[in-house]
Write a protein that holds these residues in place. Structure first.
Motif, short mmCIF file in Angstrom:
data_model
loop_
_atom_site.label_atom_id
_atom_site.label_comp_id
_atom_site.label_asym_id
_atom_site.label_seq_id
_atom_site.Cartn_x
_atom_site.Cartn_y
_atom_site.Cartn_z
N UNK A 398 52.87 33.81 50.05
CA UNK A 398 52.21 32.60 50.56
C UNK A 398 50.97 32.25 49.74
N UNK A 399 50.17 33.27 49.40
CA UNK A 399 48.99 33.01 48.57
C UNK A 399 49.41 32.53 47.18
N UNK A 400 50.42 33.17 46.60
CA UNK A 400 50.86 32.78 45.25
C UNK A 400 51.38 31.35 45.22
N UNK A 401 52.07 30.94 46.29
CA UNK A 401 52.59 29.57 46.35
C UNK A 401 51.45 28.55 46.39
N UNK A 402 50.35 28.93 47.00
CA UNK A 402 49.22 27.99 47.13
C UNK A 402 48.27 28.03 45.93
N UNK A 403 48.07 29.22 45.36
CA UNK A 403 46.99 29.38 44.38
C UNK A 403 47.43 30.03 43.07
N UNK A 404 48.69 30.39 42.95
CA UNK A 404 49.14 31.07 41.75
C UNK A 404 48.95 32.57 41.86
N UNK A 405 49.47 33.31 40.86
CA UNK A 405 49.37 34.77 40.93
C UNK A 405 47.94 35.27 40.74
N UNK A 406 47.63 36.40 41.34
CA UNK A 406 46.32 37.03 41.19
C UNK A 406 46.21 37.71 39.83
N UNK A 407 45.00 37.77 39.26
CA UNK A 407 44.81 38.59 38.06
C UNK A 407 44.93 40.06 38.39
N UNK A 408 45.11 40.93 37.40
CA UNK A 408 45.21 42.37 37.67
C UNK A 408 43.96 42.91 38.37
N UNK A 409 44.18 43.85 39.26
CA UNK A 409 43.08 44.48 39.99
C UNK A 409 42.69 45.77 39.28
N UNK A 410 41.41 45.96 38.94
CA UNK A 410 41.02 47.22 38.29
C UNK A 410 41.20 48.39 39.23
N UNK A 411 41.47 49.58 38.70
CA UNK A 411 41.67 50.74 39.59
C UNK A 411 40.38 51.09 40.33
N UNK A 412 40.54 51.51 41.56
CA UNK A 412 39.40 52.03 42.33
C UNK A 412 39.16 53.47 41.85
N UNK A 413 38.13 53.64 41.02
CA UNK A 413 37.92 54.94 40.37
C UNK A 413 36.78 55.74 40.97
N UNK A 414 36.34 55.37 42.18
CA UNK A 414 35.28 56.15 42.81
C UNK A 414 35.73 57.59 43.00
N UNK A 415 34.82 58.52 42.71
CA UNK A 415 35.11 59.94 42.81
C UNK A 415 33.99 60.61 43.61
N UNK A 416 34.30 61.00 44.82
CA UNK A 416 33.28 61.60 45.71
C UNK A 416 32.62 62.81 45.08
N UNK A 417 33.41 63.67 44.43
CA UNK A 417 32.86 64.89 43.84
C UNK A 417 31.86 64.57 42.73
N UNK A 418 32.10 63.51 41.95
CA UNK A 418 31.16 63.16 40.88
C UNK A 418 29.84 62.64 41.44
N UNK A 419 29.91 61.98 42.58
CA UNK A 419 28.68 61.44 43.18
C UNK A 419 27.84 62.55 43.79
N UNK A 420 28.47 63.43 44.56
CA UNK A 420 27.71 64.40 45.33
C UNK A 420 27.60 65.75 44.63
N UNK A 421 28.52 66.07 43.76
CA UNK A 421 28.43 67.29 43.00
C UNK A 421 28.42 68.55 43.83
N UNK A 422 29.08 68.50 44.97
CA UNK A 422 29.12 69.67 45.88
C UNK A 422 30.55 70.04 46.17
#
Length: 422
Positions: A398-422
């Protein structure tokens, strides 16, 4: 507001907004036993003993029988109370507060308050009778005691096991970055990050307003949110928050240098409630990594940490100015907006700590359009991977019919261990 059952009245971090027990609290044996001592925040009736253990809280009355130690209180209905207990709060102050004196030495210039502040990075508790107990690798809270396992007074979305390991102060770390430059200095200049240009979605009512301090998702994430919370009936009849449509926005995002230095383009996906960051670790996140765009994959920390059966689902957080206050207070707080500028900026984001994202509206889809070929009940029936893929595919087409295809979505690369280091 997205994926959070916490509200503006209680500053909290993945923890202790214990609505059911607050709402049903009475002058019971627990309260009588606590007379002569102090009252913990959020879950014990303080009507008969308004001496709050946390010196930053006050004993506020709901009615003539129930009062609770809270950081703040707004008269009226509190939407996080269970439906059967949604009667108005008077928010009258009960008694005279006797501050609890802190006899503990300071850690990094301050101590950590009980019950609602993460002590993982500063395990010196202000209350001398409390210790910093870990829930998991990311969250720890100053408590009088802790029993390993599920804590039933945690909100449902945070009912994962507590390890209850004691957190000890860490030795001071040396400054990071070239020439001893700490992370704050690197937030003052543009980053080396690539510009990410993609589409996010948001469940919204008919109102139109500038978006900041909100949560969004990819289409899989939003469809899960609609099914799990908005249309589930958990919050009473009708759609939660009066949601009527799926909003489509085109975003530009650039990571800050401290995030890039840890190998990530996205930070912690925090929750916003009425425009206020409610955790996890909002203050640490903004301080160490700037006002970054956060993400998490459905099934990964911080929430939800179970299989949603919406494969590939992602949630995002989009921090704007003054994320420490709800929109009910921040409109006339110019000092807060100056001190907490947020990451939303005009023009192409630079990756500096206060310029990480912008957006433009890119269409919407009324929920009723999802049901053109079937009934609402039939559309949302079932929760298998295959059934949920069907729902997402209908919305995508439905969205594609109205607005065209979406651009590629970047990967969600959040890494809990890198943030907290524990």
């Amino acid at each position: 507001k997205f994926g959070s059952r916490l509200t503006k009245n209680q500053p909290k971090m993945r923890s202790f907004v214990l609505v059911a027990s607050v709402a049903s609290a009475t002058t019971n044996q627990t309260t009588r036993q606590l007379r002569g001592s102090c009252i913990p925040s959020y879950h014990v009736n303080c009507m008969q003993n308004p001496n709050c253990c946390d010196p930053t809280t006050t004993c506020y009355a709901k009615d003539q029988a129930v009062a609770v130690c809270l950081q703040s209180c707004e008269p009226g209905i509190h939407s996080n109370d269970l439906p059967q207990y949604r009667t108005p709060w008077s928010c009258d102050v009960v008694g005279k507060q006797t501050p609890v004196v802190d006899h503990r030495p300071m850690a990094e210039g301050k101590c950590t308050q009980n019950y609602h502040v993460n002590c993982m990075h500063n395990p010196t508790c202000c209350d001398p009778n409390s210790k910093c107990y870990a829930k998991d690798r990311a969250v720890a809270i100053c408590l009088h005691s802790c029993e390993p396992g599920i804590h039933l007074n945690d909100p449902p979305q945070w009912q994962t096991p507590w390890s209850c390991s004691l957190v000890s102060p860490s030795p001071p770390s040396s400054p990071s970055g070239p020439s001893g430059m700490g992370p704050l200095a690197s937030l003052l200049r543009p980053s080396d990050g690539k510009l990410m240009d993609f589409v996010m979605y948001r469940a919204q009512n008919d109102a139109n307003y500038p978006l900041e301090n909100v949560n969004a998702g990819n289409l899989e994430g939003i469809m899960w949110y609609l099914q799990n919370e908005v249309l589930s009936g958990v919050y009473g009849p009708g759609p939660k928050f009066g949601i009527t449509r799926i909003l489509r926005i085109r975003v530009q995002v650039r990571a800050t240098q401290p995030l890039l230095d840890k190998g990530m383009n996205f930070g912690i996906r925090v929750a916003f409630d009425s425009g206020k960051c409610t955790g996890p670790d909002c203050a640490m996140d903004w301080h160490d990594y700037g006002y970054n765009v956060g993400c998490n994959k459905l099934g990964d920390w911080p929430f939800p940490t179970y299989d949603t059966h919406f494969e590939g689902g992602i949630w995002y957080s989009l921090p704007g100015s003054c994320p420490s206050l709800s929109y009910l207070h921040k409109s006339d707080d110019s000092a807060c907006k100056m001190n907490e500028p947020g990451g939303k900026c005009s023009g192409v984001p630079t990756g500096a700590g206060d310029c990480t994202w912008n957006y433009e509206n890119a269409g919407d889809l009324p929920l009723t359009e999802l049901y053109r070929e079937t009934s609402e009940r039939s559309f949302w029936a079932g929760n298998s991977n295959a059934e949920n893929r069907r729902k997402v595919q209908v919305a995508k087409e439905l969205f594609a019919a109205k607005y065209g295809p979406d651009p590629p979505v970047p990967p969600c690369d959040f890494d809990e261990a890198k943030i907290f280091g524990r």
